[in-house]
Scaffold this active site. Structure first.
Site, PDB file in Angstrom:
ATOM      1  N   HIS A  50     -48.743  42.597  11.836  1.00  0.00           N
ATOM      2  CA  HIS A  50     -48.425  43.279  13.097  1.00  0.00           C
ATOM      3  C   HIS A  50     -47.498  42.384  13.901  1.00  0.00           C
ATOM      4  CE1 HIS A  50     -50.116  45.926  16.589  1.00  0.00           C
ATOM      5  NE2 HIS A  50     -48.855  45.550  16.835  1.00  0.00           N
ATOM      6  N   HIS A  79     -43.504  42.902  15.604  1.00  0.00           N
ATOM      7  CA  HIS A  79     -42.294  43.703  15.816  1.00  0.00           C
ATOM      8  C   HIS A  79     -41.127  42.716  15.796  1.00  0.00           C
ATOM      9  CE1 HIS A  79     -44.699  47.211  17.324  1.00  0.00           C
ATOM     10  NE2 HIS A  79     -45.544  46.225  17.615  1.00  0.00           N
ATOM     11  N   HIS A  92     -50.215  52.438  15.850  1.00  0.00           N
ATOM     12  CA  HIS A  92     -50.878  51.759  16.959  1.00  0.00           C
ATOM     13  C   HIS A  92     -51.905  52.737  17.540  1.00  0.00           C
ATOM     14  CE1 HIS A  92     -47.620  48.948  16.640  1.00  0.00           C
ATOM     15  NE2 HIS A  92     -47.924  48.295  17.749  1.00  0.00           N
ATOM     16  N   GLU A 113     -55.099  50.523  21.511  1.00  0.00           N
ATOM     17  CA  GLU A 113     -54.586  49.332  22.194  1.00  0.00           C
ATOM     18  C   GLU A 113     -54.894  49.501  23.685  1.00  0.00           C
ATOM     19  OE1 GLU A 113     -50.312  48.884  22.077  1.00  0.00           O
ATOM     20  OE2 GLU A 113     -50.361  46.843  22.890  1.00  0.00           O
ATOM     21  N   ASP A 161     -47.897  40.255  17.268  1.00  0.00           N
ATOM     22  CA  ASP A 161     -47.333  41.431  17.949  1.00  0.00           C
ATOM     23  C   ASP A 161     -45.878  41.187  18.385  1.00  0.00           C
ATOM     24  OD1 ASP A 161     -47.340  44.019  18.871  1.00  0.00           O
ATOM     25  OD2 ASP A 161     -48.846  43.738  20.422  1.00  0.00           O
ATOM     26  N   ASP A 162     -45.661  40.519  19.505  1.00  0.00           N
ATOM     27  CA  ASP A 162     -44.300  40.260  20.023  1.00  0.00           C
ATOM     28  C   ASP A 162     -44.256  38.798  20.487  1.00  0.00           C
ATOM     29  OD1 ASP A 162     -43.119  43.142  20.147  1.00  0.00           O
ATOM     30  OD2 ASP A 162     -45.110  43.303  21.055  1.00  0.00           O
TER      31      ASP A 162
HETATM   32  N1  ADE Z   1     -43.758  47.881  20.574  1.00  0.00           N
HETATM   33  C1  ADE Z   1     -43.658  46.545  20.565  1.00  0.00           C
HETATM   34  N2  ADE Z   1     -44.830  45.985  20.882  1.00  0.00           N
HETATM   35  C2  ADE Z   1     -45.716  47.001  21.091  1.00  0.00           C
HETATM   36  C3  ADE Z   1     -47.082  47.068  21.441  1.00  0.00           C
HETATM   37  N3  ADE Z   1     -47.829  45.983  21.665  1.00  0.00           N
HETATM   38  N4  ADE Z   1     -47.642  48.286  21.576  1.00  0.00           N
HETATM   39  C4  ADE Z   1     -46.923  49.387  21.385  1.00  0.00           C
HETATM   40  N5  ADE Z   1     -45.633  49.368  21.050  1.00  0.00           N
HETATM   41  C5  ADE Z   1     -45.026  48.196  20.896  1.00  0.00           C
HETATM   42 ZN    ZN Z   2     -47.535  46.249  18.249  1.00  0.00          ZN
END
Ligand code: ADE
Ligand code: ZN
Length: 375
Positions: free
Chosen positions: A19, A21, A209, A212, A290-291
């Site tokens: 996970h 991006h 997703h 969340e 995630d990011d």
């Molecule tokens: N796109 C990038 N990060 C995300 C996240 N945490 N939740 C949903 N979409 C995303």
């Molecule tokens: Zn994500």
């Protein structure tokens, strides 16, 4: 920062990241230098875009998923050439390798690029070049997952799915499957049944997703209506005990992102995530970033934050890493290699306790203080 002996164990674990991006690996400094090189004007009316430092500081004050997404979509506007996409992805793979990642299944958002006039072939050329290099130079195996943006009309998602370049990549096996991301609460899985049905007919893997920000119903509907075999996040699963039991029996993998959940204010602290509950109940999950450029932590930072919050044992980590490998979308031979690597690390650490004499719950209190610049 976690205690050094434990850190060495967590680093050594052969990790699968499922996970991440790729667009979320764009650091403010790189963002600013690409904006200059590609002649892209950044918003003048937002002081956060005054300097890389100001932007980094703004990232530490996200108030919600949507607040983050605003910056995430603005940020990626600086990605123009194949070389930009390649260096973005390769930087992530290099960092991942230092953190002990051996297999990475990476997301990208095709619509976020085509909607700004970037040809999909440019995006794919860059990302695939980075994946080839990650394999050759770093020994990391990878899969690519095309995510669809749920805040856009379902018809746009369908049109994007049918795009020639994407279809060719699905058929050629360069893209293993599809995902569903972006703003969650107002965009339930039911909107995307047709898209996921078409992906299923092509034999593509499917994930989404869910849970969340939105409730556990979104997790159930992702499984039932979209045919997903994996759930991204899923932190709200314990709200539905029957669904949790089903997920245990089906061995559905949740791809948890602990620091992300703290930074985007889903929980106040990593210790509030149901990680102990999941282990005790037999829910399979992996731990992911995630990011990473936006949330201040790569995968190892997330492993450390979980260890500091829960004081897990080597046996717990064996369970987590085994689940991540078994829930991967790679070939069985690759899974067997990764399982052997895990067995070797576990044999080396057998019988050792991870709790030091100083205790292990001090230090980092949440993802924000875990350092936006990483360790
Ligand atoms: N796109 C990038 N990060 C995300 C996240 N945490 N939740 C949903 N979409 C995303
Ligand atoms: Zn994500």
């Amino acid at each position: 920062m976690c205690k050094s002996s434990v850190h060495a164990f967590l680093q050594a674990l052969p990790k699968c990241e499922q996970h991440i991006h790729l667009e979320g690996a764009l650091h403010p400094k790189v963002l600013f230098s690409l904006a200059q090189r590609n002649n892209i004007a950044l918003p003048k009316d937002d002081p956060a875009f005054g300097s890389p430092e100001a932007l980094l500081a703004r990232y530490q004050r996200f108030t919600s998923l949507d607040d983050f997404l605003h910056y995430y979509y603005l940020g990626m506007s600086v990605l123009i050439n194949a070389a930009d996409f390649e260096s973005l992805a390769f930087d992530y793979f290099e960092h991942a390798q230092r953190d002990g990642v051996q297999h990475a299944e990476v997301f990208f958002d095709p619509q976020a690029h085509t909607s700004r006039g970037i040809d999909l072939s440019v995006v794919l050329q860059g990302f695939n070049a980075a994946r080839d290099r990650a394999h050759r130079e770093l020994g990391i195996s990878t899969e690519l997952i095309a995510c669809f943006l749920r805040h856009l009309p379902p018809a746009d998602c369908l049109a994007s799915f049918e795009h020639d370049q994407l279809q060719a990549s699905f058929m050629g096996g360069q893209i293993a499957g599809i995902g569903l991301d972006s703003s969650e609460k107002d965009f339930p899985p039911s909107l995307f049944e047709e898209l996921f049905h078409r992906a299923g007919k092509l034999g593509l893997k499917r994930t989404a997703h869910a849970g969340e920000e939105a409730p556990a119903d979104f997790i159930r509907d992702s499984l039932d209506l979209l045919g997903t075999t994996r759930i991204d996040h899923g932190r709200r699963l314990p709200e539905d005990p029957a669904l949790m039991q089903r997920i245990v029996e089906q061995k559905t993998l949740l791809t948890l992102c602990p620091i992300s959940n703290v930074v985007l204010r889903g929980v106040e602290h990593v210790s509030q995530l149901p990680i102990r509950q999941f282990i005790d109940a037999g829910v399979r999950f992996s731990i992911n970033s995630d990011d990473p450029a936006y949330f201040g932590g790569y995968i190892l930072d997330n492993y450390c934050a979980v260890q500091e919050a829960f004081g897990l044992s080597t046996k717990d980590w064996d369970w987590i890493c085994r689940g991540a490998i078994e829930g991967s979308w790679c070939r069985q031979e690759r899974k067997d290699e990764l399982l052997r690597a895990l067995d070797a690390v576990m044999a080396e650490w057998e019988g050792k306790s991870l709790v030091t004499s100083n205790g292990f719950t001090n230090g980092v209190t949440n993802g924000v203080t875990n350092g936006v610049n990483g360790h």
